[in-house]
Design an enzyme around this catalytic site. Sequence first.
Site, PDB file in Angstrom:
ATOM      1  NE  ARG A  37      -4.066  -1.605   2.223  1.00  0.00           N
ATOM      2  CZ  ARG A  37      -5.293  -1.319   1.745  1.00  0.00           C
ATOM      3  NH1 ARG A  37      -5.572  -0.084   1.183  1.00  0.00           N
ATOM      4  NH2 ARG A  37      -6.126  -2.245   1.789  1.00  0.00           N
TER       5      ARG A  37
ATOM      6  CG  ASP B  40     -17.716   2.479  -0.953  1.00  0.00           C
ATOM      7  OD1 ASP B  40     -17.124   1.759  -1.901  1.00  0.00           O
ATOM      8  OD2 ASP B  40     -16.846   3.293  -0.360  1.00  0.00           O
TER       9      ASP B  40
ATOM     10  NE  ARG C  89     -17.992  -2.245  -5.922  1.00  0.00           N
ATOM     11  CZ  ARG C  89     -16.716  -1.343  -5.901  1.00  0.00           C
ATOM     12  NH1 ARG C  89     -16.180  -0.782  -5.007  1.00  0.00           N
ATOM     13  NH2 ARG C  89     -16.089  -1.678  -7.338  1.00  0.00           N
TER      14      ARG C  89
ATOM     15  CG  HIS D 286     -13.030   3.996  -1.431  1.00  0.00           C
ATOM     16  ND1 HIS D 286     -14.297   3.307  -1.641  1.00  0.00           N
ATOM     17  CD2 HIS D 286     -12.404   3.467  -2.605  1.00  0.00           C
ATOM     18  CE1 HIS D 286     -14.399   2.507  -2.897  1.00  0.00           C
ATOM     19  NE2 HIS D 286     -13.330   2.910  -3.415  1.00  0.00           N
TER      20      HIS D 286
END
Length: 313
Positions: free
Chosen positions: A89, A149, A152, A176
């Site tokens: 990351r 989001d 979904r 997020h």
Amino acid sequence: MARKKITIIGAGNVGATLSQRLAEKELGDVVLLDIVQDMPQGKALDILEAGPVYGYNTKITGANVYEETKDSDIVVITSGVPRKPGMSRDDLLQINTGIVKGVTENIAKTSPNAILIIVSNPLDAMTYVAYKISKFPRRRVIGMAGILDAARFSAFISMELGVSVENIHAFVLGGHGDTMVPSTRYTTIAGVSVEELIPQERLNEIVERTRNGGAEIVNLLKTGSAFYAPSAAVMEMVEAILKDKRKIAPCTALCEGEYGIKNLFVGVPVILGSNGVEDIFEIKLNEKESIALQKSANEVKQLCNKVDALLGL
């Protein structure tokens, strides 16, 4: 009246699909910019040539230089690399911080009055980069995350209950990523809380699937990531702003005390209008929701601290 000008930075799957959606909605003229020579011009021409069939008159052009994006009303930044196998990351953060910094510097010069919508990942941190580099007011720098989001979450609830997505209003807060906070208490189907319609154990599974929604698609595609739903989410934001709808939508916005969060970009419900974020819409959270949101905000803060170090702030 002059048409609005919408620039999309990055002509990959998200950028190109968004261009098509915006063209079909006739929300304004579109400039699709990418560093790859001729590629955005080719995609723009293809979308333009669909106009006579589909029935839209949108002017869409491809570009490789920022001069052609001059005086844009809205700029959508999709630039950046996706996370690849073996990439940490922190690696992703470092690479995309550099990319978004460069893009924002150019946009701030050519379109100083634009509203910025950030799609690049890690989303919350990249929105922070754009804000710091552009020095735009907080209302004009917005991250696209919550609408995706929530979409979904709505899709999964619709599949579970066999009801229209039009009856579902999903509510998602936070960063997020896997610490996002889908609120089952405030998510409703025709005004009825989803908690009354789906058993808690099954609801927990749907919440978890929502948190991993992006990763699920990446795993299925094998190469690349989602772009149909993300582009639809951006389109909703652009439409709300250009039509001054004052629509309440979950977006990544700079909190300055709202929800007990200070100086951080986190997903919260905002009122979207012609000025961008007209206001942050505050609702009362219970203790469990507040703790989850603070946990999510703390993760975003750690990323932003790393961004500060990368930018020398």
